[in-house]
Enzyme design. Sequence first.
Site, PDB file in Angstrom:
ATOM      1  N   ASP A 118      38.041  48.522  52.505  1.00  0.00           N
ATOM      2  CA  ASP A 118      36.712  47.826  52.088  1.00  0.00           C
ATOM      3  C   ASP A 118      35.632  48.850  52.061  1.00  0.00           C
ATOM      4  O   ASP A 118      34.374  48.555  51.861  1.00  0.00           O
ATOM      5  CB  ASP A 118      36.268  47.217  53.589  1.00  0.00           C
ATOM      6  N   ASP A 176      40.225  39.800  48.776  1.00  0.00           N
ATOM      7  CA  ASP A 176      39.067  40.660  48.921  1.00  0.00           C
ATOM      8  C   ASP A 176      38.800  42.121  48.462  1.00  0.00           C
ATOM      9  O   ASP A 176      38.110  42.527  47.782  1.00  0.00           O
ATOM     10  CB  ASP A 176      38.686  40.532  50.512  1.00  0.00           C
TER      11      ASP A 176
HETATM   12  N1  GLY Z   1      37.383  40.039  55.025  1.00  0.00           N
HETATM   13  C1  GLY Z   1      36.170  40.080  54.207  1.00  0.00           C
HETATM   14  C2  GLY Z   1      35.558  38.559  54.257  1.00  0.00           C
HETATM   15  O1  GLY Z   1      35.880  38.160  55.385  1.00  0.00           O
HETATM   16  O2  GLY Z   1      35.417  37.967  53.351  1.00  0.00           O
END
Ligand code: GLY
Length: 398
Positions: A118, A176
């Site tokens: 992330d 994601d």
């Molecule tokens: N994992 C990132 C989201 O909750 O979109």
Amino acid sequence: MNRFLIAALILGASAGVSNAQQKLNYKPKTDLVKLIDKNLKDAAAQYKVLMKNVPADSLPETFQHNKPKSTTPKNWVSGFYPGTLFYLYEGTNDKTLYEAGLAKLPIMEPIKTIDSHDIGFMMYCSFGNANNIKPSAAYKDILLTSAQSLCKRFNPIVGCTMSWSSKPGEFRVIIDNMMNLELLMWATKVSGDSSYAKIALQHANTTMKNHFRPDYSSYHLVNYNPATGGINKKQTVQGYADDSAWARGQGWGLYGYTMMYRETKDPRYLDQARHIAEFILNNPNLPKDKVPYWDFSAPDIPTAYRDASAGAIYASALIELAGYVDAASAKIYLDVAETIIRTLSSDRFKAAYGENGGFILKHSVGHLPKGAMIDVPLTYADYYFVEAMLRYKNLGKK
Ligand code: GLY
């Protein structure tokens, strides 16, 4: 090197974080611009309330059970708060917001070496936006280090960056991760080192091949064998079921492939983004007001929770996508984006001044299967809502 990547590198200059390239000759609707200007002013005032709830060493995540919940820079959501402040500064010229965003950057800087899929969310939304407003060698250095950290998670056999950690024999990748590729594309543009973009392209291509169903909805998670690149299984983590379409995940795909088309001009990414848009827009479970339920297959539709964050991501992505397509398609995308912005501006979703812990939007869903952050404000809903409003206002501008 891929010919589209070469074209992208020749195109050179950064598109900027908020101002996606827009070829579209479209005048934004005057009444919606007025509403957006009011929203931006309200949001600036609201974020001054939020600021009071945030300890110096933390970033806001949500407000639940009548209490503000802040988090550490290591949380995937950390970059959205400074990013939203920078966007609000761009939208209002209120320096207090800019300074509040800058004040969070020192606690974010150590994240540049974190081992996290992330890191693009965390660093590009914070430092990327800061650099967009006032470019600096220090920001560039921090962002390049962040991109290098992300590249360490790439497995060339699988052709993806890894999500979270994995058990032996597994290599998990969530949709994601598409969002983190923007950092890599930026890194190649500013450094001239194509290795970042090569990883981004491989990740995008592998995801395009394996994450999507024939109707262009996406699985949340593909679990690969790291030694062979084969697929162990396809499943969900945050969605209703393995074979359902988790609303925010569809947004990450839509936004991710639109962004990859902007950065490469590879028509396969444009096609992919358009197919994803088609899935979302034609889905019988998309409400008339266009803010989705948290999962397109939630069993309790029409009483299922809505996810304002997914709606905001769709709006922002659709406004950009409209700039790359024919006039008739652009109108369809913009109509939906406009509807989403209007819906999110209504009392149902937009909090009154001083309420909602200082967040702009109500009614998002974080992680429903885990029972976490359900029907609450979320920092990323605010971020993409403000981004969508700025993108809309900038339609037709160079
Ligand atoms: N994992 C990132 C989201 O909750 O979109």
